[in-house]
Enzyme design. Structure first.
Site, short mmCIF file in Angstrom:
data_model
loop_
_atom_site.label_atom_id
_atom_site.label_comp_id
_atom_site.label_asym_id
_atom_site.label_seq_id
_atom_site.Cartn_x
_atom_site.Cartn_y
_atom_site.Cartn_z
N GLU A 152 5.72 -32.37 72.13
CA GLU A 152 4.69 -32.16 73.14
C GLU A 152 4.66 -33.35 74.09
OE1 GLU A 152 2.87 -29.42 73.81
OE2 GLU A 152 2.51 -30.75 75.49
N ARG A 155 -0.47 -35.47 78.29
CA ARG A 155 -1.17 -36.75 78.39
C ARG A 155 -2.65 -36.52 78.21
NH1 ARG A 155 0.58 -37.30 84.37
NH2 ARG A 155 0.23 -35.09 84.00
N GLU A 156 -3.30 -37.42 77.51
CA GLU A 156 -4.74 -37.30 77.38
C GLU A 156 -5.37 -37.42 78.76
OE1 GLU A 156 -6.39 -39.89 74.39
OE2 GLU A 156 -4.77 -39.39 73.02
N LYS A 224 11.67 -36.86 72.48
CA LYS A 224 10.28 -37.28 72.54
C LYS A 224 10.15 -38.81 72.44
CE LYS A 224 5.94 -37.52 72.33
NZ LYS A 224 4.77 -36.87 72.80
N ALA A 272 1.10 -51.80 87.55
CA ALA A 272 0.97 -53.04 86.78
C ALA A 272 -0.49 -53.30 86.46
CB ALA A 272 1.55 -54.20 87.57
N GLY A 277 -1.61 -48.70 76.41
CA GLY A 277 -2.29 -48.59 75.12
C GLY A 277 -2.32 -47.14 74.71
N CYS A 280 -0.15 -43.27 71.54
CA CYS A 280 1.23 -42.76 71.59
C CYS A 280 2.24 -43.83 71.97
CB CYS A 280 1.29 -41.60 72.57
SG CYS A 280 0.14 -40.29 72.09
C1 UGA Z 1 1.75 -40.46 76.60
C2 UGA Z 1 2.84 -39.79 77.44
O1 UGA Z 1 2.63 -40.08 78.82
C3 UGA Z 1 2.85 -38.27 77.22
O2 UGA Z 1 3.91 -37.68 77.95
C4 UGA Z 1 3.01 -37.99 75.72
O3 UGA Z 1 2.99 -36.61 75.44
C5 UGA Z 1 1.89 -38.67 74.96
O4 UGA Z 1 1.93 -40.10 75.23
C6 UGA Z 1 2.09 -38.40 73.49
O5 UGA Z 1 3.08 -38.88 72.94
O6 UGA Z 1 1.33 -37.63 72.91
P1 UGA Z 1 -0.91 -40.75 76.84
O7 UGA Z 1 -0.85 -41.59 75.60
O8 UGA Z 1 -1.96 -39.70 76.95
O9 UGA Z 1 0.50 -39.99 77.07
O10 UGA Z 1 -1.12 -41.76 78.05
P2 UGA Z 1 -0.30 -42.21 79.34
O11 UGA Z 1 -0.82 -41.51 80.52
O12 UGA Z 1 1.15 -42.16 79.09
O13 UGA Z 1 -0.77 -43.75 79.44
C7 UGA Z 1 -0.44 -44.66 78.38
C8 UGA Z 1 -0.92 -46.05 78.72
O14 UGA Z 1 -0.12 -46.60 79.75
C9 UGA Z 1 -2.37 -46.15 79.22
O15 UGA Z 1 -2.99 -47.26 78.61
C10 UGA Z 1 -2.23 -46.37 80.72
O16 UGA Z 1 -3.31 -47.07 81.26
C11 UGA Z 1 -0.94 -47.17 80.77
N1 UGA Z 1 -0.21 -47.07 82.06
C12 UGA Z 1 0.28 -45.89 82.48
C13 UGA Z 1 0.00 -48.23 82.79
O17 UGA Z 1 -0.43 -49.34 82.41
N2 UGA Z 1 0.71 -48.13 83.95
C14 UGA Z 1 1.21 -46.96 84.41
O18 UGA Z 1 1.86 -46.96 85.48
C15 UGA Z 1 0.98 -45.82 83.65
#
Ligand code: UGA
Length: 449
Positions: A152, A155-156, A224, A272, A277, A280
């Site tokens: 899957e 994204r949350e 994945k 940046a 966090g 995942c």
């Molecule tokens: C992530 C993946 O994006 C999904 O594709 C995947 O399905 C999911 O893990 C999972 O394995 O279930 P998610 O954990 O919901 O999704 O969050 P993200 O949107 O990926 O963000 C992760 C972290 O990265 C957050 O703390 C966010 O603030 C940070 N982030 C994201 C950054 O610091 N910079 C960015 O440019 C993007």
């Protein structure tokens, strides 16, 4: 199709609700009875946009059920989706014990042959082990199970839309019949024939039909882990770049915007700030490093990704110390506690890591988050929680913006300026406009700008 979903966490609930929405008969179950009771009472254990509407509608229309007895859920289905947690062990490996217990339950209580699909994020070769476990546990009954992987990518915060409008649906299968069954399950999404909850029933024009990717089970599992690791790598690259920009008098947002215009690189995941966090990315990077080690590969690139990410909090603390000198006894307002906006999830939240550091240095914290306060109250009672962003910043010596909720952009910053003891902002998400904030009189710091 009659489907059971084991595990009512983020992935399980979204999967169950969305599969019901596209027309399947779905029974969701969880070994945490309290979750099932909450769901049966019409409430949700998590906050996720659109999920409440989908669950309410599909339960009312009789396609979605929440059952406390996992055996009952599995017996009434032809296909089982495993959506249980695979949290990190002390050594970084993924803990697969929940998958093993589910395999035993399916084999002994499942009632007949089924297609068992891994949706939880698992290391490559878990499918093989799952197949072996199912055959060991069903030795007496002689029932046979087929195993497939269907990772899957939701994204949350945008989970429902991600599930219903994915770029790709990846299936890892050993046999044609499993591929056929999975295609049948996803056909309404492939044809974009369902009521899209976010767009008054219509699918948005900008989301084309997804690509259906068929691979082996091992490849699907690896896809994945590789996807999440690469996303983490991009974020750490942007963060290291921010540090460079800061030393060289450049602006990281200008740099990443232009770098991301190259279609080979892409604009996403180059923001940046405080780093990645959530439940995942950090654990999947760790598990991928461990998997590499187990097969004799030193994945230094990912180790560096992790290291850059850990340093973000230290860099934030350095900025705070530089601006405030002594942190002990200072009133710090933290805006944002969730690991990212539009969720109440605080697991591995960089905002909370930062809060813990401030507390350890004797600072007095007052925080506000639009959704994550209840969960924070239970986990970190030392943080005093304010009823609004304005209440949090009153008399504060500094404001740390730790999660970029849209609500914060719309704050009346003049009012914020007037109620703070010292108008100092550390924008750990590069969310606000530096020129605008400085024009209002704030002392403003961010990352790499
Ligand atoms: C992530 C993946 O994006 C999904 O594709 C995947 O399905 C999911 O893990 C999972 O394995 O279930 P998610 O954990 O919901 O999704 O969050 P993200 O949107 O990926 O963000 C992760 C972290 O990265 C957050 O703390 C966010 O603030 C940070 N982030 C994201 C950054 O610091 N910079 C960015 O440019 C993007």
């Amino acid at each position: 199709m009659r489907i059971s979903v084991i595990g009512c966490g983020y992935v399980g609930l979204i999967t169950g609700a969305c599969l019901a929405e596209i027309g399947h008969e779905v029974s969701c179950t969880d070994n945490d009875d309290s979750k099932i009771q909450i769901l049966r009472a019409g409430k949700l254990p998590i906050y996720e946009p659109h999920l409440d509407t989908l669950i309410e509608k599909n339960t009312r229309e009789g396609r979605l059920h929440f059952l406390a007895n996992p055996g009952e859920a599995v017996r009434g289905s032809d296909v089982v989706f495993i959506c249980v947690g695979t949290p990190p062990l002390e050594n970084g490996d993924a803990d697969l014990s929940a998958i093993d217990s589910v395999a035993r339950m399916i084999a002994t209580e499942g009632g007949g042959p089924k297609l068992v699909i891994e949706k939880s994020t698992v290391p490559a070769q878990t499918g093989q082990e799952l197949k072996r476990a199912l055959s060991v546990y069903s030795r007496k009954s002689g029932i046979t199970f087929r195993v497939a992987s269907n990772p899957e990518f939701l994204r949350e915060g945008t989970a429902v839309m991600d599930f219903l409008h994915p770029d790709r649906i990846v299936i890892g299968v050993d046999d044609d019949s499993a591929a056929k069954q999975l295609r049948e399950i996803y056909q309404p999404i492939l044809d974009r024939k369902f009521n899209c909850p976010a767009h008054a029933g219509k699918c948005p024009a900008e989301s084309p039909a997804p690509i259906f990717v068929t691979t082996t089970v091992n490849s699907a599992e690896l896809i994945k882990h590789a996807s999440n690791s690469f996303l983490a790598l991009k974020i750490s690259f942007a963060n290291a770049l921010a540090d460079m920009c800061e030393q060289l008098g450049a602006d990281v947002q200008e740099v990443t915007a232009a770098v991301g215009m190259d279609p080979r690189i892409g604009p996403d995941f180059l923001r940046a700030g405080l780093g990645f966090g959530g439940f995942c990315l950090p654990k999947d990077v760790q598990a991928f490093i461990r998997l590499a080690e187990r097969v004799g590969i030193d994945f230094t690139l990912l180790k560096a990704t992790e290291q850059v990410n850990k340093q973000r909090i230290d860099i934030l603390m350095e900025k705070a110390r530089k601006a405030l000198w002594v942190l002990k006894g200072k009133n710090i307002a933290i805006l944002g506690l969730a690991f990212k906006p539009n969720t109440d999830d605080i697991r591995f939240s960089p905002a909370l890591d930062a809060a813990r550091k401030f507390l350890a240095e004797g600072a007095i914290l007052r925080a506000y988050d639009p959704q994550a306060m209840e969960k924070t109250r239970k986990l970190l009672p030392q943080i005093s929680l304010a009823s609004s962003a304005y209440a949090a910043v009153e008399h504060a010596d500094a404001l740390v913006l730790a999660t970029e909720w849209d609500e914060f952009r719309k704050l009346d910053w003049k009012r914020v300026f007037s109620v703070m003891a010292r108008p100092l902002i550390i924008d750990a998400r590069n969310f606000l406009d530096p020129a605008e904030m400085r024009a209002l009189g704030f002392e403003y710091h961010s990352f790499g700008r």
